[in-house]
Motif scaffolding. Structure first.
Motif, mmCIF file in Angstrom:
data_model
loop_
_atom_site.group_PDB
_atom_site.id
_atom_site.type_symbol
_atom_site.label_atom_id
_atom_site.label_comp_id
_atom_site.label_asym_id
_atom_site.label_seq_id
_atom_site.Cartn_x
_atom_site.Cartn_y
_atom_site.Cartn_z
ATOM 1 N N ARG A 41 1.008 -1.171 -0.025
ATOM 2 C CA ARG A 41 0.031 0.194 -0.038
ATOM 3 C C ARG A 41 0.834 1.260 0.055
ATOM 4 N N HIS A 42 1.897 1.286 0.931
ATOM 5 C CA HIS A 42 2.757 2.494 0.771
ATOM 6 C C HIS A 42 3.794 2.478 -0.203
ATOM 7 N N GLY A 43 3.835 1.748 -1.324
ATOM 8 C CA GLY A 43 4.642 1.576 -2.343
ATOM 9 C C GLY A 43 3.853 2.287 -3.452
ATOM 10 N N ARG A 44 2.885 3.022 -3.161
ATOM 11 C CA ARG A 44 2.158 3.746 -4.250
ATOM 12 C C ARG A 44 2.851 4.783 -4.759
ATOM 13 N N GLY A 45 2.565 5.482 -5.999
ATOM 14 C CA GLY A 45 3.113 6.545 -6.501
ATOM 15 C C GLY A 45 2.966 7.602 -5.560
ATOM 16 N N LEU A 46 4.232 8.698 -5.698
ATOM 17 C CA LEU A 46 4.049 9.879 -4.881
ATOM 18 C C LEU A 46 3.290 10.777 -5.439
ATOM 19 N N GLU A 47 2.544 10.724 -6.614
ATOM 20 C CA GLU A 47 1.639 11.679 -7.147
ATOM 21 C C GLU A 47 0.343 11.214 -6.230
ATOM 22 N N LEU A 79 7.601 13.260 0.845
ATOM 23 C CA LEU A 79 7.056 12.751 -0.739
ATOM 24 C C LEU A 79 8.192 12.933 -1.389
ATOM 25 N N GLN A 80 9.352 12.283 -1.415
ATOM 26 C CA GLN A 80 10.513 12.212 -2.277
ATOM 27 C C GLN A 80 10.725 10.810 -2.776
ATOM 28 N N PRO A 81 11.205 10.721 -4.003
ATOM 29 C CA PRO A 81 11.695 9.195 -4.148
ATOM 30 C C PRO A 81 12.807 8.428 -3.457
ATOM 31 N N ARG A 82 12.525 7.436 -3.212
ATOM 32 C CA ARG A 82 13.560 6.542 -2.391
ATOM 33 C C ARG A 82 13.520 5.207 -2.738
ATOM 34 N N THR A 83 14.684 4.402 -2.792
ATOM 35 C CA THR A 83 14.543 3.019 -3.161
ATOM 36 C C THR A 83 13.814 2.542 -1.937
ATOM 37 N N GLU A 104 -0.394 -4.539 5.519
ATOM 38 C CA GLU A 104 -0.101 -3.570 4.796
ATOM 39 C C GLU A 104 1.391 -3.710 4.318
ATOM 40 N N ALA A 105 2.060 -4.889 4.404
ATOM 41 C CA ALA A 105 3.252 -5.144 4.035
ATOM 42 C C ALA A 105 3.497 -4.988 2.694
ATOM 43 N N GLY A 106 4.673 -4.760 2.021
ATOM 44 C CA GLY A 106 5.223 -4.828 0.627
ATOM 45 C C GLY A 106 6.234 -3.966 0.206
ATOM 46 N N GLN A 107 6.714 -3.735 -0.814
ATOM 47 C CA GLN A 107 7.627 -2.824 -1.191
ATOM 48 C C GLN A 107 7.233 -1.444 -0.804
ATOM 49 N N GLY A 108 8.095 -0.781 0.217
ATOM 50 C CA GLY A 108 7.631 0.722 0.378
ATOM 51 C C GLY A 108 8.928 1.473 1.019
ATOM 52 N N ASP A 109 8.493 2.493 1.658
ATOM 53 C CA ASP A 109 9.745 3.507 2.112
ATOM 54 C C ASP A 109 10.126 3.006 3.271
ATOM 55 N N ALA A 110 11.423 2.954 3.519
ATOM 56 C CA ALA A 110 12.167 2.520 4.772
ATOM 57 C C ALA A 110 11.724 3.590 5.832
ATOM 58 N N LEU A 111 11.560 4.837 5.415
ATOM 59 C CA LEU A 111 11.479 5.963 6.562
ATOM 60 C C LEU A 111 10.114 5.726 7.012
ATOM 61 N N PHE A 112 9.004 5.504 6.202
ATOM 62 C CA PHE A 112 7.843 5.355 6.506
ATOM 63 C C PHE A 112 7.606 4.443 8.001
ATOM 64 N N ASP A 113 8.296 3.021 7.848
ATOM 65 C CA ASP A 113 8.218 2.145 8.701
ATOM 66 C C ASP A 113 8.776 2.728 10.219
ATOM 67 N N ASP A 157 14.396 15.063 8.415
ATOM 68 C CA ASP A 157 13.028 15.858 7.988
ATOM 69 C C ASP A 157 12.083 14.989 7.415
ATOM 70 N N ALA A 158 12.516 13.911 6.688
ATOM 71 C CA ALA A 158 11.520 12.793 6.242
ATOM 72 C C ALA A 158 10.708 12.142 7.087
ATOM 73 N N ILE A 159 11.478 11.869 8.111
ATOM 74 C CA ILE A 159 10.743 11.372 9.505
ATOM 75 C C ILE A 159 9.593 12.136 9.879
ATOM 76 N N ARG A 160 9.965 13.342 10.089
ATOM 77 C CA ARG A 160 8.915 14.395 10.438
ATOM 78 C C ARG A 160 7.933 14.529 9.586
ATOM 79 N N GLY A 161 8.362 14.445 8.120
ATOM 80 C CA GLY A 161 7.436 14.767 7.154
ATOM 81 C C GLY A 161 6.304 13.477 7.314
ATOM 82 N N TRP A 162 6.519 12.229 7.277
ATOM 83 C CA TRP A 162 5.955 11.293 7.539
ATOM 84 C C TRP A 162 4.964 11.226 8.825
ATOM 85 N N TRP A 163 5.586 11.593 9.927
ATOM 86 C CA TRP A 163 4.765 11.896 11.067
ATOM 87 C C TRP A 163 3.487 12.854 10.523
#
Length: 249
Positions: free
Chosen positions: A102-108, A143-147, A176-185, A211-217
Motif C-alpha cells: 500500500r505504501h509503495g504507491r506513486g508519490l503523486e 514525498l521524495q523518491p526513495r529506493t 499492509e506489508a510490501g515494497q515501500g519507504d523504509a522511513l515510513f516504517d 526531515d523525512a521522518i518528521r514529514g511522515w509523522w
C-alpha cells in the motif's frame, strides 16, 4: 470457556482474542493473503499462523509485551527501542516481496490524498487551518523518491513485542506489508515517541533523513484523522495524532 475479547473492530475488519489465539476477520481476502505471505517471507520474528478459513485467519498470540501503545508512556528501555530498530533494519535489508504494498504507491497518489484530506479537515472545521497548512508543508519532505525496501507498512508501536531481555519476540499485523519507504516504517514506529527516535536509529545502524521522518509523522497524522474519528477512535486523545501535529509546529 475462554473469554472472547474484541481487540479492534470497525467496518473494514475485526480482531478477536480467544485465549492465546487471535482471530482476524477481514472481508478483503487480498489483505489476508498479504499478511500470510509477508509473515512467511519476513526475516524477523512473527506470530505462528494456526489456520485460515476465509474470511478468518487464526494466529497464535505473540510472546512478550508490546513496546507501547500510542497515547501512553512507553515503559520499554532504550535497549528495547534499539532492538526494534535493529529488527526493522533486518527486514529492510531482506529481498523485496513480489508485490508493491500500500505504501509503495506513486508519490503523486500520496500527494493527492494528502491535499484532499487537508482540504476536508479545514472545510469541515476538524482542525485549525494554520495547523493543517504548516503540517502540509512539513509533509512534503516525505514525498521524495526513495529506493523501496521490504516494508511492514503499519509498524505501530503496539505491533512490536519485546521480552524481559529487550529482545524482539514478534512483529504483528502484516496486512499492509510490501515494497515501500523504509522511513515510513521508522516514522510509524516512533509516531508520538520522538524522544525514542535516537534509540531506534542507533539500533537501525545508519543515518536517516530526520526531515523525512518528521514529514511522515505529519502526513500520516493528517491523512488518518478523519478516518479515525469516523471509525470510533480518538485522534484528539493526549499523545495521539493531533498532538503529534501540534508538536511539529
Amino acid at each position: 470457556m475462554d473469554e472472547v475479547k474484541v481487540v479492534v473492530a470497525h467496518s473494514e475488519r475485526a480482531t478477536l482474542r480467544v485465549g492465546d489465539v487471535f482471530l482476524k476477520v477481514d472481508a478483503d481476502q487480498e489483505r489476508l493473503d498479504v499478511e500470510v505471505e509477508a509473515m512467511a517471507l519476513a526475516p524477523v520474528p512473527t506470530p505462528e499462523v494456526l489456520w485460515r478459513k476465509p474470511p478468518v485467519l487464526a494466529i497464535a498470540a505473540a510472546e512478550g509485551t508490546a513496546l507501547g501503545r500510542l497515547g501512553e508512556p512507553s515503559a520499554a528501555s532504550p535497549a528495547a527501542w534499539a532492538a526494534a530498530g535493529a529488527a526493522i533494519r533486518t527486514l529492510h535489508d531482506a529481498p523485496l516481496p513480489p508485490w508493491p504494498g500500500r505504501h509503495g504507491r506513486g508519490l503523486e497518489e500520496f500527494a493527492a490524498e494528502l491535499d484532499d484530506e487537508c482540504e476536508r479537515l479545514v472545510t469541515n472545521d476538524v482542525l485549525p487551518a494554520d495547523l493543517v497548512a504548516r503540517n502540509h508543508q512539513i509533509a512534503q519532505a516525505a514525498l521524495q523518491p526513495r529506493t523501496p525496501v521490504f516494508a511492514h507498512g503499519d509498524l505501530q508501536i503496539a505491533h512490536v513485542f519485546i521480552d524481559s531481555a529487550d529482545k524482539v519476540t514478534a512483529i504483528i499485523d502484516w496486512s499492509e506489508a510490501g515494497q515501500g519507504d523504509a522511513l515510513f516504517d521508522l516514522a510509524t514506529l516512533t509516531l508520538g515517541y520522538e524522544k525514542h527516535l535516537g534509540d531506534v536509529i542507533a539500533g537501525y545502524g545508519t543515518d536517516v533523513d530526520l526531515d523525512a521522518i518528521r514529514g511522515w509523522w505529519a502526513l500520516r497524522s493528517l491523512v488518518v484523522v478523519r478516518w479515525l474519528v469516523e471509525h470510533g477512535f480518538d485522534p484528539f486523545a493526549p499523545g495521539c495524532e493531533v498532538d503529534v501535529l501540534k508538536s511539529l509546529m
